[in-house]
Design a protein around this motif. Sequence first.
Motif, PDB file in Angstrom:
ATOM      1  N   LYS A 242      -9.201  54.989  43.894  1.00 13.06           N
ATOM      2  CA  LYS A 242      -7.979  55.760  44.162  1.00 13.06           C
ATOM      3  C   LYS A 242      -7.968  57.071  43.375  1.00 13.06           C
ATOM      4  O   LYS A 242      -7.677  58.133  43.911  1.00 13.06           O
TER       5      LYS A 242
ATOM      6  N   ASP B 287       3.414  48.002  37.197  1.00 12.40           N
ATOM      7  CA  ASP B 287       3.013  47.467  38.502  1.00 12.40           C
ATOM      8  C   ASP B 287       4.036  46.370  38.825  1.00 12.40           C
ATOM      9  O   ASP B 287       5.154  46.411  38.305  1.00 12.40           O
TER      10      ASP B 287
ATOM     11  N   ARG C  76       8.333  60.398  38.459  1.00 14.08           N
ATOM     12  CA  ARG C  76       7.351  59.304  38.466  1.00 14.08           C
ATOM     13  C   ARG C  76       7.886  58.071  39.194  1.00 14.08           C
ATOM     14  O   ARG C  76       7.154  57.413  39.915  1.00 14.08           O
TER      15      ARG C  76
ATOM     16  N   GLY D 270       8.733  44.653  51.573  1.00 17.58           N
ATOM     17  CA  GLY D 270       8.878  44.807  50.123  1.00 17.58           C
ATOM     18  C   GLY D 270       9.917  45.878  49.855  1.00 17.58           C
ATOM     19  O   GLY D 270       9.791  47.011  50.337  1.00 17.58           O
ATOM     20  N   PHE D 271      10.984  45.523  49.134  1.00 15.48           N
ATOM     21  CA  PHE D 271      12.018  46.514  48.826  1.00 15.48           C
ATOM     22  C   PHE D 271      12.117  46.672  47.308  1.00 15.48           C
ATOM     23  O   PHE D 271      13.175  46.697  46.720  1.00 15.48           O
ATOM     24  N   GLY D 272      10.934  46.770  46.665  1.00 15.16           N
ATOM     25  CA  GLY D 272      10.872  47.034  45.233  1.00 15.16           C
ATOM     26  C   GLY D 272      10.683  48.516  45.015  1.00 15.16           C
ATOM     27  O   GLY D 272      11.154  49.340  45.811  1.00 15.16           O
ATOM     28  N   ASN D 273       9.961  48.887  43.973  1.00 17.25           N
ATOM     29  CA  ASN D 273       9.789  50.311  43.666  1.00 17.25           C
ATOM     30  C   ASN D 273       9.184  51.056  44.852  1.00 17.25           C
ATOM     31  O   ASN D 273       9.742  52.033  45.351  1.00 17.25           O
ATOM     32  N   VAL D 274       8.032  50.605  45.319  1.00 19.60           N
ATOM     33  CA  VAL D 274       7.297  51.346  46.348  1.00 19.60           C
ATOM     34  C   VAL D 274       8.036  51.289  47.690  1.00 19.60           C
ATOM     35  O   VAL D 274       8.260  52.319  48.341  1.00 19.60           O
ATOM     36  N   GLY D 275       8.420  50.090  48.089  1.00 14.78           N
ATOM     37  CA  GLY D 275       9.056  49.923  49.402  1.00 14.78           C
ATOM     38  C   GLY D 275      10.385  50.645  49.496  1.00 14.78           C
ATOM     39  O   GLY D 275      10.657  51.352  50.483  1.00 14.78           O
TER      40      GLY D 275
ATOM     41  N   GLY E 186      11.400  43.904  55.113  1.00 14.27           N
ATOM     42  CA  GLY E 186      11.002  42.513  54.867  1.00 14.27           C
ATOM     43  C   GLY E 186      11.001  42.215  53.381  1.00 14.27           C
ATOM     44  O   GLY E 186      10.698  43.098  52.572  1.00 14.27           O
ATOM     45  N   GLU E 187      11.374  41.013  53.036  1.00 18.92           N
ATOM     46  CA  GLU E 187      11.259  40.552  51.644  1.00 18.92           C
ATOM     47  C   GLU E 187      10.574  39.180  51.658  1.00 18.92           C
ATOM     48  O   GLU E 187      10.321  38.619  52.727  1.00 18.92           O
TER      49      GLU E 187
ATOM     50  N   ALA F  37       4.407  45.310  49.463  1.00 20.14           N
ATOM     51  CA  ALA F  37       4.785  44.172  48.609  1.00 20.14           C
ATOM     52  C   ALA F  37       3.595  43.669  47.804  1.00 20.14           C
ATOM     53  O   ALA F  37       3.555  43.793  46.582  1.00 20.14           O
TER      54      ALA F  37
ATOM     55  N   GLY G 248       1.299  50.760  51.507  1.00 21.63           N
ATOM     56  CA  GLY G 248       1.970  51.028  50.237  1.00 21.63           C
ATOM     57  C   GLY G 248       1.458  50.129  49.132  1.00 21.63           C
ATOM     58  O   GLY G 248       1.249  50.557  47.996  1.00 21.63           O
ATOM     59  N   ALA G 249       1.265  48.851  49.452  1.00 21.98           N
ATOM     60  CA  ALA G 249       0.744  47.896  48.464  1.00 21.98           C
ATOM     61  C   ALA G 249      -0.752  48.115  48.278  1.00 21.98           C
ATOM     62  O   ALA G 249      -1.396  48.790  49.082  1.00 21.98           O
TER      63      ALA G 249
ATOM     64  N   ASN H 152      -1.088  55.051  48.588  1.00 19.35           N
ATOM     65  CA  ASN H 152      -0.199  54.807  47.449  1.00 19.35           C
ATOM     66  C   ASN H 152      -0.658  55.541  46.181  1.00 19.35           C
ATOM     67  O   ASN H 152      -0.211  55.223  45.076  1.00 19.35           O
TER      68      ASN H 152
HETATM   69  P1  NAD Z   1       7.961  45.624  42.767  1.00 23.94           P
HETATM   70  O1  NAD Z   1       7.872  44.384  41.964  1.00 23.94           O
HETATM   71  O2  NAD Z   1       8.899  46.706  42.330  1.00 23.94           O
HETATM   72  O3  NAD Z   1       8.351  45.277  44.281  1.00 23.94           O
HETATM   73  C1  NAD Z   1       7.698  44.356  45.071  1.00 23.94           C
HETATM   74  C2  NAD Z   1       8.689  43.882  46.139  1.00 23.94           C
HETATM   75  O4  NAD Z   1       8.013  43.105  47.103  1.00 23.94           O
HETATM   76  C3  NAD Z   1       9.803  43.012  45.558  1.00 23.94           C
HETATM   77  O5  NAD Z   1      11.042  43.388  46.132  1.00 23.94           O
HETATM   78  C4  NAD Z   1       9.395  41.591  45.977  1.00 23.94           C
HETATM   79  O6  NAD Z   1      10.488  40.714  46.133  1.00 23.94           O
HETATM   80  C5  NAD Z   1       8.693  41.861  47.302  1.00 23.94           C
HETATM   81  N1  NAD Z   1       7.692  40.850  47.661  1.00 23.94           N
HETATM   82  C6  NAD Z   1       6.821  40.206  46.844  1.00 23.94           C
HETATM   83  N2  NAD Z   1       6.036  39.376  47.553  1.00 23.94           N
HETATM   84  C7  NAD Z   1       6.430  39.519  48.850  1.00 23.94           C
HETATM   85  C8  NAD Z   1       5.987  38.944  50.069  1.00 23.94           C
HETATM   86  N3  NAD Z   1       5.002  38.047  50.097  1.00 23.94           N
HETATM   87  N4  NAD Z   1       6.604  39.323  51.209  1.00 23.94           N
HETATM   88  C9  NAD Z   1       7.610  40.232  51.203  1.00 23.94           C
HETATM   89  N5  NAD Z   1       8.067  40.816  50.067  1.00 23.94           N
HETATM   90  C10 NAD Z   1       7.484  40.451  48.923  1.00 23.94           C
HETATM   91  O7  NAD Z   1       6.462  46.167  42.888  1.00 23.94           O
HETATM   92  P2  NAD Z   1       6.007  47.621  43.315  1.00 23.94           P
HETATM   93  O8  NAD Z   1       5.761  48.411  42.089  1.00 23.94           O
HETATM   94  O9  NAD Z   1       6.879  48.152  44.378  1.00 23.94           O
HETATM   95  O10 NAD Z   1       4.550  47.292  43.901  1.00 23.94           O
HETATM   96  C11 NAD Z   1       4.380  46.828  45.237  1.00 23.94           C
HETATM   97  C12 NAD Z   1       2.925  47.008  45.622  1.00 23.94           C
HETATM   98  O11 NAD Z   1       2.574  48.397  45.509  1.00 23.94           O
HETATM   99  C13 NAD Z   1       1.902  46.261  44.761  1.00 23.94           C
HETATM  100  O12 NAD Z   1       0.808  45.924  45.577  1.00 23.94           O
HETATM  101  C14 NAD Z   1       1.471  47.326  43.754  1.00 23.94           C
HETATM  102  O13 NAD Z   1       0.185  47.052  43.208  1.00 23.94           O
HETATM  103  C15 NAD Z   1       1.442  48.547  44.645  1.00 23.94           C
HETATM  104  N6  NAD Z   1       1.548  49.824  43.963  1.00 23.94           N
HETATM  105  C16 NAD Z   1       2.583  50.109  43.130  1.00 23.94           C
HETATM  106  C17 NAD Z   1       2.661  51.370  42.542  1.00 23.94           C
HETATM  107  C18 NAD Z   1       3.837  51.771  41.694  1.00 23.94           C
HETATM  108  O14 NAD Z   1       3.895  52.960  41.303  1.00 23.94           O
HETATM  109  N7  NAD Z   1       4.781  50.911  41.414  1.00 23.94           N
HETATM  110  C19 NAD Z   1       1.662  52.315  42.782  1.00 23.94           C
HETATM  111  C20 NAD Z   1       0.611  52.006  43.649  1.00 23.94           C
HETATM  112  C21 NAD Z   1       0.578  50.745  44.238  1.00 23.94           C
END
Ligand code: NAD
Length: 455
Positions: free
Chosen positions: A133, A185, A225, A257-262, A280-281, A333, A354-355, A381
């Motif tokens: 990357k 992460d 960031r 995935g509705f965390g940071n990235v989603g 989706g979650e 996610a 995204g993941a 990503n």
């Molecule tokens: P996060 O913990 O903030 O969010 C992840 C979200 O996905 C959560 O809402 C969780 O409930 C949901 N989730 C987990 N497993 C799931 C599944 N099987 N089905 C549906 N939803 C599910 O994490 P994040 O930081 O958003 O990271 C998500 C992905 O992005 C990871 O693969 C991570 O390696 C990748 N990533 C993150 C960053 C970053 O800056 N945070 C950068 C590059 C890549």
Amino acid sequence: MADETLIPSNAALAAHPTLGREKETPMQSVVKETAPALTLAQETNPWEAQAARFDEAAHRLKLDDGIWKVLRYPAREIIVHIPVQMDDGRIEVFTGYRVQHSVARGPGKGGIRYAPDVSLDEVRALASWMTWKCAVVNIPFGGAKGGIICDPKSMSQGELERMTRRYTAALIEFIGPEKDVPAPDMNTNEQTMAWIMDTYSMHMGQTINAVVTGKPVNLGGSRGRREATGRGISIVTDQALKHLNMVPAETTVIVQGFGNVGSNSAKLLWDKGYKVIGIGEYDGALFNADGIDISELLEFKAKKGTIHGFPGAQAADKDEILVSKCDVLIPAATENVITSRNAAKLQCRILCEGANGPTTTVADKILEEKGIFVIPDILANAGGVTTSYFEWVQDRMGYFWTEDEVNQRLERIMIDSFNDVLQYSVAHGVNNRTAAYMLAIDRVAYTTKQRGMYA
Ligand code: NAD
């Protein structure tokens, strides 16, 4: 020079001391990759998926045997067992990893994840992906990744802090602004980075904020960031639309995935006029054919701690949402969610990853046959690590940029990288994923050769 069998000499690989030691010898692993029947491991083990993509790109690049071996395996793997006093007085011991895949182009760079299913193979794969990357977006970092096997949702803030600080102390001689720079992460965040920065600084006797990125802004974090990975995703999605003669206003999006990235991807695309119709979650999904108001959903989640019950959409099935009709699907996610089981059912035009590692190698072939335009993870990503690079630069300068400056620089790098991958794909007649790997491996191989082998 590699021969036509897609592998370097087996004798040379068999000599590798540790890789695959948990389940198989490296030689068996290579034999598997060339065997006609696809194994379960290629669908479930991210290391296998990473290695298969690496082998294919290295083969097409005609990478010589020696460099192939150097780049295929991580340079360093650290395992630590971390004793932590829990709130009830018990001592619990957690296993943590830090894998440094390559430091050829600069310090190792990569996040730390906390999850019950973290494994060494997963961390190896993630560390390797970080190398590729950083090379795709051409920033001066190598690749690393860390993780701790734990269930963060069942731990208190105090327990998480003690575990994080002890993990940092165990890694103290292996991390640092010039060595290896962690970041957040899955299930780690700005607070986790603040604890790591403070622990490292206490050991060094001075404040050293460039040891981690993704910190709070007042501790030397970079503006922009938090949203950077989602912003990068929105930028490459815009580029894909231009390439395919599509327009945002007529483009539907589903995000897993509705965390940071989603959530940031969904919000930024929604702001640009895309219609986000599904989220989706892990425990269910939301759908609204007329579009989900992402600002309202973010407010709802902040109040309720979940997306479920949101009045602006109907409840949907978490597996069905991935294969529902849309123009852009963003898995944001976790790994291995698009597999041989569901790839043929996908109904999107663009898959923007995204993941890290959401698609298995078996699914790749199915997506190619279906003509889906894939923006591979190591490009899509990369906005997060690019802005982490900006954070590291700002920390080292002690001079901080405005959010607009950060976002403009990010946009330029993401657009240039998207175009580099697209051009590589056309020039070599390969799909976008293979093109991104080839571009990255080519860059890292060049540096590795230029530096020469120290003996
Ligand atoms: P996060 O913990 O903030 O969010 C992840 C979200 O996905 C959560 O809402 C969780 O409930 C949901 N989730 C987990 N497993 C799931 C599944 N099987 N089905 C549906 N939803 C599910 O994490 P994040 O930081 O958003 O990271 C998500 C992905 O992005 C990871 O693969 C991570 O390696 C990748 N990533 C993150 C960053 C970053 O800056 N945070 C950068 C590059 C890549």
